[in-house]
Scaffold this active site. Structure first.
Site, PDB file in Angstrom:
ATOM      1  N   GLU A 184      -1.016   6.941 -29.078  1.00  0.00           N
ATOM      2  CA  GLU A 184      -0.986   5.728 -30.233  1.00  0.00           C
ATOM      3  C   GLU A 184      -1.883   4.510 -29.774  1.00  0.00           C
ATOM      4  O   GLU A 184      -1.687   4.204 -30.490  1.00  0.00           O
ATOM      5  CB  GLU A 184       0.544   5.887 -31.361  1.00  0.00           C
ATOM      6  CG  GLU A 184       0.948   7.259 -31.419  1.00  0.00           C
ATOM      7  CD  GLU A 184       1.356   7.549 -32.290  1.00  0.00           C
ATOM      8  OE1 GLU A 184       1.972   6.309 -32.672  1.00  0.00           O
ATOM      9  OE2 GLU A 184       2.349   8.161 -33.283  1.00  0.00           O
ATOM     10  N   THR A 222       0.953  17.606 -31.230  1.00  0.00           N
ATOM     11  CA  THR A 222      -1.078  16.629 -31.801  1.00  0.00           C
ATOM     12  C   THR A 222      -1.032  16.048 -31.009  1.00  0.00           C
ATOM     13  O   THR A 222      -2.812  15.983 -31.275  1.00  0.00           O
ATOM     14  CB  THR A 222      -0.152  16.118 -32.839  1.00  0.00           C
ATOM     15  OG1 THR A 222       0.854  15.493 -33.147  1.00  0.00           O
ATOM     16  CG2 THR A 222      -0.287  17.491 -34.262  1.00  0.00           C
ATOM     17  N   ASP A 260       1.775  16.261 -41.400  1.00  0.00           N
ATOM     18  CA  ASP A 260       1.734  15.996 -39.552  1.00  0.00           C
ATOM     19  C   ASP A 260       3.685  15.295 -39.688  1.00  0.00           C
ATOM     20  O   ASP A 260       2.609  13.757 -40.930  1.00  0.00           O
ATOM     21  CB  ASP A 260       0.827  15.878 -38.787  1.00  0.00           C
ATOM     22  CG  ASP A 260       1.471  15.441 -37.517  1.00  0.00           C
ATOM     23  OD1 ASP A 260       2.464  16.139 -37.520  1.00  0.00           O
ATOM     24  OD2 ASP A 260       1.609  13.785 -37.270  1.00  0.00           O
ATOM     25  N   SER A 261       3.871  14.536 -39.476  1.00  0.00           N
ATOM     26  CA  SER A 261       5.249  13.208 -38.773  1.00  0.00           C
ATOM     27  C   SER A 261       3.787  12.100 -39.119  1.00  0.00           C
ATOM     28  O   SER A 261       4.883  11.579 -39.403  1.00  0.00           O
ATOM     29  CB  SER A 261       5.935  13.616 -37.756  1.00  0.00           C
ATOM     30  OG  SER A 261       4.882  13.824 -36.389  1.00  0.00           O
ATOM     31  N   CYS A 265       1.745  19.950 -37.039  1.00  0.00           N
ATOM     32  CA  CYS A 265       2.961  19.129 -36.359  1.00  0.00           C
ATOM     33  C   CYS A 265       3.844  19.977 -35.875  1.00  0.00           C
ATOM     34  O   CYS A 265       4.310  21.024 -36.016  1.00  0.00           O
ATOM     35  CB  CYS A 265       3.842  17.847 -37.219  1.00  0.00           C
ATOM     36  SG  CYS A 265       5.216  17.495 -36.445  1.00  0.00           S
ATOM     37  N   ASN A 266       3.914  19.992 -33.921  1.00  0.00           N
ATOM     38  CA  ASN A 266       4.512  21.111 -33.494  1.00  0.00           C
ATOM     39  C   ASN A 266       6.545  20.965 -34.133  1.00  0.00           C
ATOM     40  O   ASN A 266       7.144  21.506 -33.700  1.00  0.00           O
ATOM     41  CB  ASN A 266       4.624  21.034 -32.000  1.00  0.00           C
ATOM     42  CG  ASN A 266       3.544  21.035 -31.678  1.00  0.00           C
ATOM     43  OD1 ASN A 266       2.729  22.046 -30.769  1.00  0.00           O
ATOM     44  ND2 ASN A 266       2.157  20.796 -31.499  1.00  0.00           N
ATOM     45  N   THR A 267       6.970  19.614 -33.702  1.00  0.00           N
ATOM     46  CA  THR A 267       8.096  18.832 -33.649  1.00  0.00           C
ATOM     47  C   THR A 267       8.426  19.628 -35.578  1.00  0.00           C
ATOM     48  O   THR A 267       9.154  20.489 -36.062  1.00  0.00           O
ATOM     49  CB  THR A 267       8.291  18.190 -34.042  1.00  0.00           C
ATOM     50  OG1 THR A 267       8.134  17.505 -32.974  1.00  0.00           O
ATOM     51  CG2 THR A 267       9.842  17.711 -34.631  1.00  0.00           C
ATOM     52  N   TYR A 283       8.782  12.137 -36.002  1.00  0.00           N
ATOM     53  CA  TYR A 283       9.741  13.171 -35.798  1.00  0.00           C
ATOM     54  C   TYR A 283      10.696  13.737 -34.577  1.00  0.00           C
ATOM     55  O   TYR A 283      11.808  14.387 -34.670  1.00  0.00           O
ATOM     56  CB  TYR A 283       9.659  14.615 -36.650  1.00  0.00           C
ATOM     57  CG  TYR A 283       8.955  14.696 -38.198  1.00  0.00           C
ATOM     58  CD1 TYR A 283       9.086  13.659 -38.673  1.00  0.00           C
ATOM     59  CD2 TYR A 283       8.381  15.685 -38.551  1.00  0.00           C
ATOM     60  CE1 TYR A 283       9.021  13.438 -40.039  1.00  0.00           C
ATOM     61  CE2 TYR A 283       7.685  15.911 -39.902  1.00  0.00           C
ATOM     62  CZ  TYR A 283       7.876  14.448 -40.915  1.00  0.00           C
ATOM     63  OH  TYR A 283       7.481  14.061 -41.520  1.00  0.00           O
TER      64      TYR A 283
HETATM   65  N1  DGL Z   1       3.331  15.233 -34.558  1.00  0.00           N
HETATM   66  C1  DGL Z   1       4.517  15.997 -33.170  1.00  0.00           C
HETATM   67  C2  DGL Z   1       3.753  16.339 -32.634  1.00  0.00           C
HETATM   68  O1  DGL Z   1       3.150  17.390 -32.688  1.00  0.00           O
HETATM   69  C3  DGL Z   1       4.561  14.350 -32.189  1.00  0.00           C
HETATM   70  C4  DGL Z   1       4.990  12.594 -33.125  1.00  0.00           C
HETATM   71  C5  DGL Z   1       6.439  13.113 -33.422  1.00  0.00           C
HETATM   72  O2  DGL Z   1       7.433  13.055 -33.000  1.00  0.00           O
HETATM   73  O3  DGL Z   1       6.593  13.465 -34.909  1.00  0.00           O
HETATM   74  O4  DGL Z   1       5.331  16.983 -32.407  1.00  0.00           O
END
Ligand code: DGL
Length: 269
Positions: free
Chosen positions: A154, A189, A11-12, A74-76, A43
């Site tokens: 966070e 996430t 993940d990011s 990570c969705n992004t 991200y």
């Molecule tokens: N983990 C990223 C997501 O699920 C959220 C945090 C980010 O922007 O990196 O999109």
């Protein structure tokens, strides 16, 4: 590839721990290496080009461990760079968050109106729209980028009764609900932590967590290919690209408990 090899999960940053937790709960025998690219988080505010570079570095790091599969937690990253990962590593089974959540939502909706809340990059990619259209072409998908939610979570501001996240959630979701959605995908996430606030404000919605959907899909995928670990008890390793202490301090928000291992700082790229 050996069925007892590690699964690489990345993940990011820390958010992907919601996915990792889902996997650990469902698949306690799996060996897991988690990598959070905390030096480059977030991200979700970056360009496709930059996200893709980071993602390829993340997978290159995990590949050093002879992993049997990678989970883009990570969705992004999944919505922006998944194709590049598949192209770069054609022999590596790639799992993600977008497809599993899309499938669950497409099945759950009764009126074919699905809302997706996500980072700006995920919303702009329209990855959820495309995935849902393949499963249910009748469905209308409305995506909303919600840049204020990641920093709130966070900073520990996700508990019911806290007016700040409750107000921000309403700001983003009232317009979606006014458009008649009956199903909402938490396409980031961090958002599973906001479930209690969202469910209280909009009890009529079916809420789909991409983190939970991802863990279920991984189990199904490994089962189908006979790649589930057959050794009891899984080993969990945690790596990040910035100060480990920063992650150790907030990991419990995402795991619901302290991490069961030390976090090690490494450099990528
Ligand atoms: N983990 C990223 C997501 O699920 C959220 C945090 C980010 O922007 O990196 O999109």
């Amino acid at each position: 590839m050996d069925k007892n090899s590690y699964i690489g999960v990345f993940d990011s940053g820390v958010g992907g721990l919601t996915v990792a937790k889902g996997i650990m709960d469902r698949l306690p025998n799996e060996n897991i290496i988690y990598f959070g690219d905390t030096a480059h988080v977030p991200y979700g505010t970056r360009s496709k080009r930059q996200i893709t570079r980071y993602v390829l570095d993340d997978v290159a790091f995990l590949r050093q461990y002879d992993i049997k599969a990678v989970v883009i937690a990570c969705n992004t990253a999944d919505s922006t760079a998944r194709e590049k990962v598949e192209e770069t590593y054609p022999d590596l089974p790639v799992f993600g968050v977008v497809h599993p959540a899309s499938e669950q939502a497409a099945r759950a909706t009764k009126n074919n109106k699905i809302g997706v809340i996500a980072t700006k990059a995920t919303a702009n990619s329209q990855a959820y729209d495309k995935a849902i259209a393949e499963i249910n072409p009748e469905a209308t998908v409305i995506d909303v980028g919600c840049p204020l939610l990641v920093p709130l979570v966070e900073n520990g501001r996700f508990k019911k009764g806290d007016l700040i996240p409750e107000t921000v959630v309403r700001e983003y979701l009232d317009p979606l609900v006014a458009q008649g959605i009956d199903t909402l995908i938490l396409g980031c996430t961090h958002y599973p932590l906001l479930t209690a606030i969202i469910a209280e404000a909009y009890p009529q919605l079916t809420i789909i967590s991409s983190s939970d959907a991802a863990a279920r899909a991984l189990r199904e995928g490994l089962q189908k290919t006979d790649m589930l670990s057959d050794t009891p008890g899984g080993d969990h390793k945690y790596f990040v690209s910035d100060d480990a202490a920063l992650v150790e301090g907030i990991a419990h928000y995402f795991m619901g408990k302290e991490l069961d291992g030390k976090v090690e700082q490494i450099s990528v790229g």
